[in-house]
Scaffold this motif. Structure first.
Motif, PDB file in Angstrom:
ATOM      1  N   GLY A   1      -4.005   1.156  -4.099  1.00  0.00           N
ATOM      2  CA  GLY A   1      -3.350   1.188  -2.799  1.00  0.00           C
ATOM      3  C   GLY A   1      -4.336   1.239  -1.638  1.00  0.00           C
ATOM      4  N   PHE A   2      -5.442   1.562  -1.776  1.00  0.00           N
ATOM      5  CA  PHE A   2      -6.399   1.696  -0.700  1.00  0.00           C
ATOM      6  C   PHE A   2      -7.068   0.480  -0.441  1.00  0.00           C
ATOM      7  CE2 PHE A   2     -11.002   2.386   0.529  1.00  0.00           C
ATOM      8  CZ  PHE A   2     -10.811   2.983   1.919  1.00  0.00           C
ATOM      9  N   ILE A   3      -7.233  -0.296  -1.674  1.00  0.00           N
ATOM     10  CA  ILE A   3      -7.783  -1.695  -1.385  1.00  0.00           C
ATOM     11  C   ILE A   3      -6.908  -2.605  -0.727  1.00  0.00           C
ATOM     12  CG2 ILE A   3      -8.460  -3.757  -2.529  1.00  0.00           C
ATOM     13  CD1 ILE A   3      -9.370  -2.123  -4.793  1.00  0.00           C
ATOM     14  N   ILE A   4      -5.484  -2.538  -0.977  1.00  0.00           N
ATOM     15  CA  ILE A   4      -4.668  -3.335  -0.273  1.00  0.00           C
ATOM     16  C   ILE A   4      -4.311  -2.821   1.111  1.00  0.00           C
ATOM     17  CG2 ILE A   4      -2.156  -3.797  -0.247  1.00  0.00           C
ATOM     18  CD1 ILE A   4      -1.959  -3.446  -3.436  1.00  0.00           C
ATOM     19  N   HIS A   5      -4.245  -1.288   1.271  1.00  0.00           N
ATOM     20  CA  HIS A   5      -4.299  -0.683   2.797  1.00  0.00           C
ATOM     21  C   HIS A   5      -5.523  -1.323   3.620  1.00  0.00           C
ATOM     22  CE1 HIS A   5      -3.743   3.180   5.043  1.00  0.00           C
ATOM     23  NE2 HIS A   5      -3.588   2.363   5.829  1.00  0.00           N
ATOM     24  N   THR A   6      -6.715  -1.403   2.794  1.00  0.00           N
ATOM     25  CA  THR A   6      -7.944  -1.854   3.643  1.00  0.00           C
ATOM     26  C   THR A   6      -7.768  -3.278   4.265  1.00  0.00           C
ATOM     27  OG1 THR A   6      -9.282  -0.450   2.263  1.00  0.00           O
ATOM     28  CG2 THR A   6     -10.289  -2.134   3.513  1.00  0.00           C
ATOM     29  N   SER A   7      -6.980  -4.109   3.253  1.00  0.00           N
ATOM     30  CA  SER A   7      -6.836  -5.261   3.685  1.00  0.00           C
ATOM     31  C   SER A   7      -5.788  -5.572   4.771  1.00  0.00           C
ATOM     32  CB  SER A   7      -6.418  -6.146   2.116  1.00  0.00           C
ATOM     33  OG  SER A   7      -7.211  -6.061   1.173  1.00  0.00           O
ATOM     34  N   SER A   8      -4.732  -4.856   4.803  1.00  0.00           N
ATOM     35  CA  SER A   8      -3.969  -4.644   5.666  1.00  0.00           C
ATOM     36  C   SER A   8      -4.449  -4.327   7.200  1.00  0.00           C
ATOM     37  CB  SER A   8      -2.777  -3.460   5.431  1.00  0.00           C
ATOM     38  OG  SER A   8      -1.800  -3.399   6.516  1.00  0.00           O
ATOM     39  N   ILE A   9      -5.422  -3.454   7.116  1.00  0.00           N
ATOM     40  CA  ILE A   9      -6.081  -3.177   8.298  1.00  0.00           C
ATOM     41  C   ILE A   9      -6.830  -4.290   8.902  1.00  0.00           C
ATOM     42  CG2 ILE A   9      -7.747  -1.522   9.314  1.00  0.00           C
ATOM     43  CD1 ILE A   9      -6.703   0.645   7.651  1.00  0.00           C
ATOM     44  N   ILE A  10      -7.576  -5.045   7.954  1.00  0.00           N
ATOM     45  CA  ILE A  10      -8.595  -6.131   8.092  1.00  0.00           C
ATOM     46  C   ILE A  10      -7.592  -7.229   8.971  1.00  0.00           C
ATOM     47  CG2 ILE A  10      -9.902  -7.944   7.198  1.00  0.00           C
ATOM     48  CD1 ILE A  10     -10.995  -5.807   5.263  1.00  0.00           C
ATOM     49  N   PHE A  11      -6.506  -7.375   8.361  1.00  0.00           N
ATOM     50  CA  PHE A  11      -5.428  -8.644   8.782  1.00  0.00           C
ATOM     51  C   PHE A  11      -5.091  -8.086  10.145  1.00  0.00           C
ATOM     52  CE2 PHE A  11      -4.971 -10.511   4.432  1.00  0.00           C
ATOM     53  CZ  PHE A  11      -4.799 -11.913   4.845  1.00  0.00           C
ATOM     54  N   ARG A  12      -4.830  -6.814  10.363  1.00  0.00           N
ATOM     55  CA  ARG A  12      -4.602  -6.247  11.666  1.00  0.00           C
ATOM     56  C   ARG A  12      -5.865  -6.420  12.596  1.00  0.00           C
ATOM     57  NH1 ARG A  12       0.561  -4.121  13.929  1.00  0.00           N
ATOM     58  NH2 ARG A  12       2.111  -4.494  12.432  1.00  0.00           N
ATOM     59  N   TYR A  13      -6.797  -6.209  12.208  1.00  0.00           N
ATOM     60  CA  TYR A  13      -8.129  -6.285  13.101  1.00  0.00           C
ATOM     61  C   TYR A  13      -8.332  -7.626  13.514  1.00  0.00           C
ATOM     62  CZ  TYR A  13     -13.031  -6.061  14.497  1.00  0.00           C
ATOM     63  OH  TYR A  13     -14.179  -6.391  15.291  1.00  0.00           O
ATOM     64  N   ILE A  14      -7.979  -8.489  12.522  1.00  0.00           N
ATOM     65  CA  ILE A  14      -8.335  -9.963  13.028  1.00  0.00           C
ATOM     66  C   ILE A  14      -7.264 -10.616  13.742  1.00  0.00           C
ATOM     67  CG2 ILE A  14      -8.188 -12.462  12.135  1.00  0.00           C
ATOM     68  CD1 ILE A  14      -9.404 -11.202   9.357  1.00  0.00           C
TER      69      ILE A  14
ATOM     70  N   ALA B   1       0.872  -1.096   0.122  1.00  0.00           N
ATOM     71  CA  ALA B   1      -0.057   0.026  -0.125  1.00  0.00           C
ATOM     72  C   ALA B   1       0.881   1.445  -0.140  1.00  0.00           C
ATOM     73  CB  ALA B   1      -0.973   0.138   1.195  1.00  0.00           C
ATOM     74  N   LEU B   2       1.913   1.173   0.754  1.00  0.00           N
ATOM     75  CA  LEU B   2       2.867   2.519   0.875  1.00  0.00           C
ATOM     76  C   LEU B   2       3.437   2.730  -0.526  1.00  0.00           C
ATOM     77  CD1 LEU B   2       4.449   4.523   2.354  1.00  0.00           C
ATOM     78  CD2 LEU B   2       6.063   2.721   3.090  1.00  0.00           C
ATOM     79  N   THR B   3       3.933   1.554  -1.373  1.00  0.00           N
ATOM     80  CA  THR B   3       4.334   1.594  -2.553  1.00  0.00           C
ATOM     81  C   THR B   3       3.501   2.320  -3.622  1.00  0.00           C
ATOM     82  OG1 THR B   3       5.674  -0.113  -2.236  1.00  0.00           O
ATOM     83  CG2 THR B   3       5.533   0.560  -4.370  1.00  0.00           C
ATOM     84  N   PHE B   4       2.036   1.707  -3.661  1.00  0.00           N
ATOM     85  CA  PHE B   4       1.134   2.599  -4.377  1.00  0.00           C
ATOM     86  C   PHE B   4       0.824   3.792  -4.203  1.00  0.00           C
ATOM     87  CE2 PHE B   4       0.458  -2.125  -5.747  1.00  0.00           C
ATOM     88  CZ  PHE B   4       0.229  -1.811  -7.002  1.00  0.00           C
TER      89      PHE B   4
ATOM     90  N   GLY C   1      -3.696  13.988 -18.501  1.00  0.00           N
ATOM     91  CA  GLY C   1      -3.626  12.893 -19.090  1.00  0.00           C
ATOM     92  C   GLY C   1      -3.591  11.796 -18.112  1.00  0.00           C
ATOM     93  N   SER C   2      -2.765  12.083 -16.894  1.00  0.00           N
ATOM     94  CA  SER C   2      -2.424  11.218 -15.704  1.00  0.00           C
ATOM     95  C   SER C   2      -3.182  11.071 -14.546  1.00  0.00           C
ATOM     96  CB  SER C   2      -0.923  11.430 -15.357  1.00  0.00           C
ATOM     97  OG  SER C   2      -0.985  12.617 -14.767  1.00  0.00           O
ATOM     98  N   SER C   3      -4.500  11.807 -14.540  1.00  0.00           N
ATOM     99  CA  SER C   3      -5.267  11.779 -13.728  1.00  0.00           C
ATOM    100  C   SER C   3      -5.937  10.406 -13.359  1.00  0.00           C
ATOM    101  CB  SER C   3      -6.441  12.813 -13.860  1.00  0.00           C
ATOM    102  OG  SER C   3      -5.790  14.147 -13.934  1.00  0.00           O
ATOM    103  N   LYS C   4      -6.378   9.679 -14.415  1.00  0.00           N
ATOM    104  CA  LYS C   4      -6.951   8.535 -14.410  1.00  0.00           C
ATOM    105  C   LYS C   4      -5.903   7.477 -13.598  1.00  0.00           C
ATOM    106  CE  LYS C   4      -9.972   7.246 -17.271  1.00  0.00           C
ATOM    107  NZ  LYS C   4     -10.596   6.773 -18.636  1.00  0.00           N
ATOM    108  N   LEU C   5      -4.920   7.489 -14.094  1.00  0.00           N
ATOM    109  CA  LEU C   5      -3.900   6.641 -13.511  1.00  0.00           C
ATOM    110  C   LEU C   5      -3.513   6.832 -12.166  1.00  0.00           C
ATOM    111  CD1 LEU C   5      -1.425   4.565 -13.939  1.00  0.00           C
ATOM    112  CD2 LEU C   5      -0.033   6.264 -14.594  1.00  0.00           C
ATOM    113  N   LEU C   6      -3.529   8.128 -11.682  1.00  0.00           N
ATOM    114  CA  LEU C   6      -3.366   8.526 -10.266  1.00  0.00           C
ATOM    115  C   LEU C   6      -4.550   8.011  -9.560  1.00  0.00           C
ATOM    116  CD1 LEU C   6      -2.538  11.944  -9.125  1.00  0.00           C
ATOM    117  CD2 LEU C   6      -4.496  10.815  -8.162  1.00  0.00           C
ATOM    118  N   LEU C   7      -5.711   8.115  -9.993  1.00  0.00           N
ATOM    119  CA  LEU C   7      -6.884   7.323  -9.126  1.00  0.00           C
ATOM    120  C   LEU C   7      -6.831   5.757  -9.078  1.00  0.00           C
ATOM    121  CD1 LEU C   7      -9.623   9.718 -10.372  1.00  0.00           C
ATOM    122  CD2 LEU C   7      -8.648   9.832  -8.270  1.00  0.00           C
ATOM    123  N   ILE C   8      -6.478   5.488 -10.373  1.00  0.00           N
ATOM    124  CA  ILE C   8      -6.268   3.888 -10.205  1.00  0.00           C
ATOM    125  C   ILE C   8      -5.194   3.460  -9.290  1.00  0.00           C
ATOM    126  CG2 ILE C   8      -5.523   1.830 -11.776  1.00  0.00           C
ATOM    127  CD1 ILE C   8      -6.525   3.105 -14.085  1.00  0.00           C
TER     128      ILE C   8
END
Length: 270
Positions: free
Chosen positions: A42-55, A9-12, A30-37
């Motif tokens: 990164g947010f999805i991976i970050h969320t997964s990291s938080i979920i793992f920590r929560y568990i 997540a940090l890398t993304f 031109g790079s706005s869409k790439l930035l959002l992607i």
């Protein structure tokens, strides 16, 4: 696994931040869409990291500066995507993602072990109190970013330098509106966080208020944002003055978050 996900997540976020800074200086969007992607991944991976920590921890992972900084960044990204969906301001990421990355970077240097909750924290108030506080602070963080955007756009307008970044930034009216809405969201959340914290303190220690450094600085921050809303509604302070006040207010948020924990002795270890 949680650590690996955090690093990904940090890398993304880092990559998205570099692109967002590049976006300020280049022509077109031109790079706005790439930035959002990249930010979305990164947010999805970050969320997964938080979920793992929560568990693994059995509670919302915000105990310790590593987890707290990470969760703070996560909350900011939520508000960033909401504003992006609502207003379609592509340049917004250039002023918000650096904050997210710096929080994640600071999170990466703190110890990462998962400590068990102390008995006093094992309360239903725990999740309520910290969720309100973090979301309120996240709203103030984004208000800080829009405040900086306002001052830049005002500079371009006054200097009549109507090219480059001027065309990417929203109008002063839109920026002032967003700044105001963010503070009207963050202020009641901070208010409820302080109230629930006081109720929690009374049930845990038999006292609503102990003048702990974190409590005192949270109250100072509350007064700053109460003043911002007061002068906007009563004295008619808008635009530049409101933008500057939102920047000052966020400096208090940052000191309350980092300064109190690192420089002062506080009962709040979360």
């Amino acid at each position: 696994m949680g650590t690996i996900l955090f690093e990904l997540a940090l890398t993304f976020y880092f990559t998205a931040t570099i692109i967002s800074i590049f976006e300020i200086f280049k022509k077109g969007n031109g790079s706005s869409k790439l930035l959002l992607i990249l930010t979305g991944i990164g947010f999805i991976i970050h969320t997964s990291s938080i979920i793992f920590r929560y568990i693994e921890a059995g509670h919302i992972p915000i105990v310790g500066m590593h987890q707290a900084s990470s969760f703070f960044a996560w909350c900011i990204v939520i508000i960033f995507f909401f504003l992006e969906y609502r207003y379609r301001i592509h340049i917004l990421g250039s002023f918000i993602l650096p904050i997210v990355f710096l929080l994640m970077l600071s999170s990466s240097v703190f110890p990462r072990e998962i400590s068990p909750l102390s008995p006093v924290l094992k309360s239903y108030w725990f999740g309520i109190h910290i969720s309100l506080a973090f979301l309120g602070n996240a709203a103030f963080a984004v208000a800080f970013g829009t405040g900086v955007m306002y001052l830049l756009q005002e500079h371009y307008v006054k200097s009549k330098h109507l090219s480059g970044l001027f065309h990417k930034l929203p109008s002063l009216q839109v920026l002032d509106e967003i700044n105001y809405k963010l503070i009207t969201i963050g202020f009641p959340l901070l208010t409820l966080a302080i109230i629930t914290g006081a109720l929690w303190a009374e049930s845990a220690w038999g006292s609503y208020w102990r003048w702990d450094p974190k409590e005192a600085w949270s109250l100072i921050t509350w007064f700053i944002y109460a003043l911002i809303l007061h002068v906007r509604l009563i004295a008619g302070w808008k635009g530049r003055k409101a933008a500057i006040l939102s920047i000052i207010g966020f400096s208090s948020v940052i000191f309350t978050f980092f300064g109190v924990n690192l420089l002062l002795k506080s009962l709040h270890k979360f």
